[in-house]
Motif scaffolding. Structure first.
Motif, PDB file in Angstrom:
ATOM      1  N   UNK A  73       0.963  -1.266   0.016  1.00 30.95           N
ATOM      2  CA  UNK A  73       0.085  -0.089  -0.122  1.00 30.95           C
ATOM      3  C   UNK A  73       0.969   1.228  -0.052  1.00 30.95           C
ATOM      4  N   UNK A  74       2.018   1.236   0.777  1.00 32.59           N
ATOM      5  CA  UNK A  74       2.881   2.227   0.776  1.00 32.59           C
ATOM      6  C   UNK A  74       3.703   2.588  -0.679  1.00 32.59           C
ATOM      7  N   UNK A  75       4.055   1.595  -1.161  1.00 30.36           N
ATOM      8  CA  UNK A  75       4.402   1.548  -2.581  1.00 30.36           C
ATOM      9  C   UNK A  75       3.493   2.200  -3.455  1.00 30.36           C
ATOM     10  N   UNK A  76       2.185   1.562  -3.302  1.00 30.47           N
ATOM     11  CA  UNK A  76       1.207   2.423  -4.363  1.00 30.47           C
ATOM     12  C   UNK A  76       0.721   3.631  -4.196  1.00 30.47           C
ATOM     13  N   UNK A  77       0.973   4.083  -2.731  1.00 29.91           N
ATOM     14  CA  UNK A  77       0.745   5.455  -2.446  1.00 29.91           C
ATOM     15  C   UNK A  77       1.801   6.419  -3.008  1.00 29.91           C
ATOM     16  N   UNK A  78       3.106   5.650  -3.007  1.00 27.16           N
ATOM     17  CA  UNK A  78       4.150   6.555  -3.450  1.00 27.16           C
ATOM     18  C   UNK A  78       4.228   6.752  -4.863  1.00 27.16           C
ATOM     19  N   UNK A  79       3.802   5.492  -5.745  1.00 26.77           N
ATOM     20  CA  UNK A  79       3.931   5.744  -7.204  1.00 26.77           C
ATOM     21  C   UNK A  79       2.738   6.691  -7.571  1.00 26.77           C
ATOM     22  N   UNK A  80       1.573   6.467  -6.876  1.00 26.59           N
ATOM     23  CA  UNK A  80       0.376   7.589  -7.153  1.00 26.59           C
ATOM     24  C   UNK A  80       0.890   9.060  -7.037  1.00 26.59           C
ATOM     25  N   UNK A  81       1.480   9.144  -5.930  1.00 24.28           N
ATOM     26  CA  UNK A  81       2.136  10.535  -5.729  1.00 24.28           C
ATOM     27  C   UNK A  81       3.099  11.093  -6.723  1.00 24.28           C
ATOM     28  N   UNK A  82       3.933   9.979  -7.108  1.00 23.84           N
ATOM     29  CA  UNK A  82       4.917  10.398  -8.092  1.00 23.84           C
ATOM     30  C   UNK A  82       4.005  10.728  -9.505  1.00 23.84           C
ATOM     31  N   UNK A  83       3.198  10.135  -9.806  1.00 25.74           N
ATOM     32  CA  UNK A  83       2.286  10.216 -10.854  1.00 25.74           C
ATOM     33  C   UNK A  83       1.518  11.490 -10.834  1.00 25.74           C
ATOM     34  N   UNK A  84       1.021  11.788  -9.670  1.00 26.30           N
ATOM     35  CA  UNK A  84       0.526  13.313  -9.594  1.00 26.30           C
ATOM     36  C   UNK A  84       1.577  14.262  -9.936  1.00 26.30           C
ATOM     37  N   UNK A  85       2.818  14.194  -9.452  1.00 26.90           N
ATOM     38  CA  UNK A  85       3.874  15.125  -9.756  1.00 26.90           C
ATOM     39  C   UNK A  85       4.213  15.259 -10.931  1.00 26.90           C
ATOM     40  N   UNK A  86       4.172  14.189 -11.757  1.00 31.06           N
ATOM     41  CA  UNK A  86       4.429  14.155 -13.175  1.00 31.06           C
ATOM     42  C   UNK A  86       3.504  15.059 -13.884  1.00 31.06           C
ATOM     43  N   UNK A  87       1.954  14.831 -13.402  1.00 31.97           N
ATOM     44  CA  UNK A  87       0.910  15.405 -13.876  1.00 31.97           C
ATOM     45  C   UNK A  87       1.324  16.909 -13.570  1.00 31.97           C
ATOM     46  N   UNK A  88       1.386  17.139 -12.600  1.00 36.09           N
ATOM     47  CA  UNK A  88       1.762  18.740 -12.135  1.00 36.09           C
ATOM     48  C   UNK A  88       2.694  19.381 -13.274  1.00 36.09           C
ATOM     49  N   UNK A  89       3.823  18.528 -13.327  1.00 37.44           N
ATOM     50  CA  UNK A  89       4.891  18.998 -14.175  1.00 37.44           C
ATOM     51  C   UNK A  89       4.650  19.304 -15.658  1.00 37.44           C
ATOM     52  N   UNK A  90       3.540  18.349 -16.125  1.00 35.61           N
ATOM     53  CA  UNK A  90       3.081  18.480 -17.473  1.00 35.61           C
ATOM     54  C   UNK A  90       1.997  19.806 -17.516  1.00 35.61           C
ATOM     55  N   UNK A  91       1.301  19.978 -16.404  1.00 39.11           N
ATOM     56  CA  UNK A  91       0.448  21.223 -16.288  1.00 39.11           C
ATOM     57  C   UNK A  91       1.184  22.282 -16.577  1.00 39.11           C
ATOM     58  N   UNK A  92       2.483  22.335 -15.506  1.00 40.93           N
ATOM     59  CA  UNK A  92       3.201  23.596 -15.636  1.00 40.93           C
ATOM     60  C   UNK A  92       3.829  23.697 -17.188  1.00 40.93           C
ATOM     61  N   UNK A  93       4.389  22.783 -17.829  1.00 40.27           N
ATOM     62  CA  UNK A  93       4.792  22.892 -19.155  1.00 40.27           C
ATOM     63  C   UNK A  93       3.797  23.556 -20.188  1.00 40.27           C
ATOM     64  N   UNK A  94       2.363  22.862 -19.962  1.00 42.07           N
ATOM     65  CA  UNK A  94       1.373  23.519 -20.746  1.00 42.07           C
ATOM     66  C   UNK A  94       1.128  25.126 -20.452  1.00 42.07           C
ATOM     67  N   UNK A  95       1.262  25.308 -19.047  1.00 40.56           N
ATOM     68  CA  UNK A  95       1.211  26.671 -18.908  1.00 40.56           C
ATOM     69  C   UNK A  95       2.283  27.637 -19.522  1.00 40.56           C
ATOM     70  N   UNK A  96       3.552  26.897 -19.511  1.00 39.79           N
ATOM     71  CA  UNK A  96       4.677  27.743 -20.021  1.00 39.79           C
ATOM     72  C   UNK A  96       4.460  27.963 -21.381  1.00 39.79           C
ATOM     73  N   UNK A  97       3.741  26.655 -21.997  1.00 42.18           N
ATOM     74  CA  UNK A  97       3.806  26.776 -23.575  1.00 42.18           C
ATOM     75  C   UNK A  97       2.785  27.757 -23.952  1.00 42.18           C
ATOM     76  N   UNK A  98       1.635  27.814 -23.040  1.00 42.60           N
ATOM     77  CA  UNK A  98       0.538  29.021 -23.042  1.00 42.60           C
ATOM     78  C   UNK A  98       1.280  30.408 -22.971  1.00 42.60           C
ATOM     79  N   UNK A  99       1.825  30.623 -22.205  1.00 46.37           N
ATOM     80  CA  UNK A  99       2.769  31.782 -21.814  1.00 46.37           C
ATOM     81  C   UNK A  99       3.743  32.133 -22.993  1.00 46.37           C
ATOM     82  N   UNK A 100       4.310  31.108 -23.612  1.00 49.11           N
ATOM     83  CA  UNK A 100       5.226  31.466 -24.661  1.00 49.11           C
ATOM     84  C   UNK A 100       4.471  31.865 -25.850  1.00 49.11           C
ATOM     85  N   UNK A 101       3.355  31.087 -25.958  1.00 49.97           N
ATOM     86  CA  UNK A 101       2.445  31.480 -27.130  1.00 49.97           C
ATOM     87  C   UNK A 101       1.790  32.788 -27.292  1.00 49.97           C
TER      88      UNK A 101
END
Length: 251
Positions: A73-101
């Motif tokens: 369960x701890x490993x699953x929670x850790x992986x879920x957190x990492x996936x959420x971090x990756x999603x946040x990074x993707x959202x940040x990249x999208x926002x940066x792309x929008x700002x650049x555009x």
């Protein structure tokens, strides 16, 4: 208690029935040497203690299984957190792309305004030159043509710059799509790895359970054999004692 556990371990690790019989005989001999006046005592307490020990071992195995589940369960929670971090990074990249555009769009608008300003200035200059052309038409004809050529060059450069910016925006969009596909592939890979870990833990739990049940069955069989041999030896001793006490009745 220690001697009984040692006897149990020796019986469990014995390679064949002959070795087990020898271990039981040695245990009887040691018991008779230690307690010469207690030939007819039953070792029910020892059996109970052995059963309690096996029960404790089973509980220990259950606790280990629960610990493995908690770690999963701890490993699953850790992986879920990492996936959420990756999603946040993707959202940040999208926002940066929008700002650049937005920034590029603003720069294009500024360039368009400058072009319009240049055009207005050129129109004003053209009007001014038109007035002056009447006076000095022959002298300024070449200069006007040169200015027109420069204006066309500026327009072509502006078009080339606009095309270049458009290509760069398309390239950025392609890179964003590539990042999205890579994130999807990573998410699928993590999902497969999580399923593999779950299957391995289930298999390990089933294997541990089967090994525990096998060990319990073997220990119970060994205890039944040991008890049977103990009672058989006691009956032999009783018959031998009766034969010695009453030899004539046998004749």
């Amino acid at each position: 208690m220690t001697s009984v556990i040692d006897l149990y371990e020796k019986l469990r690790l014995a390679p064949d029935e002959t070795a087990r019989a020898r271990i039981i005989a040695e245990a009887f001999e040691a018991l008779e040497n230690r307690y010469p006046h207690l030939d007819y005592l039953v070792t029910t307490r020892h059996l109970s203690e052995t059963e309690l020990k096996l029960t404790k071992e089973i509980e220990q195995v259950r606790l280990e299984v629960e610990q493995v589940r908690s770690e999963l369960k701890a490993t699953e929670l850790k992986l879920t957190k990492e996936i959420e971090d990756v999603r946040l990074e993707v959202e940040q990249v999208r926002s940066e792309l929008k700002a650049t555009e937005l920034k590029l769009t603003k720069e294009i608008e500024d360039v368009r305004l400058e072009v319009e300003q240049i055009r207005s200035e050129l129109k004003a200059t053209e009007l001014k030159l038109t007035k002056e052309i009447e006076q000095v038409r022959l002298n300024l004809t070449k200069e006007i043509e040169q200015v027109r050529l420069e204006v066309e060059q500026v327009r072509s450069e502006l078009k080339a710059t606009e095309l270049k910016l458009t290509k760069e925006i398309e390239q950025v969009r392609l890179e964003v799509e590539q990042v999205r596909s890579e994130l999807k592939a990573t998410e699928l890979k993590l999902t497969k790895e999580i399923e593999q870990v779950r299957l391995e833990i289930v298999q390990a739990s089933e294997r541990t359970r089967s090994e525990t049940l096998t060990a319990i069955a073997e220990s119970k069989a060994s205890l039944i054999k040991w008890s049977f041999l103990f009672w058989l030896s006691q009956m032999g001793a009783i018959l031998l004692l009766l034969w010695r006490l009453f030899p004539n009745r046998g004749g």
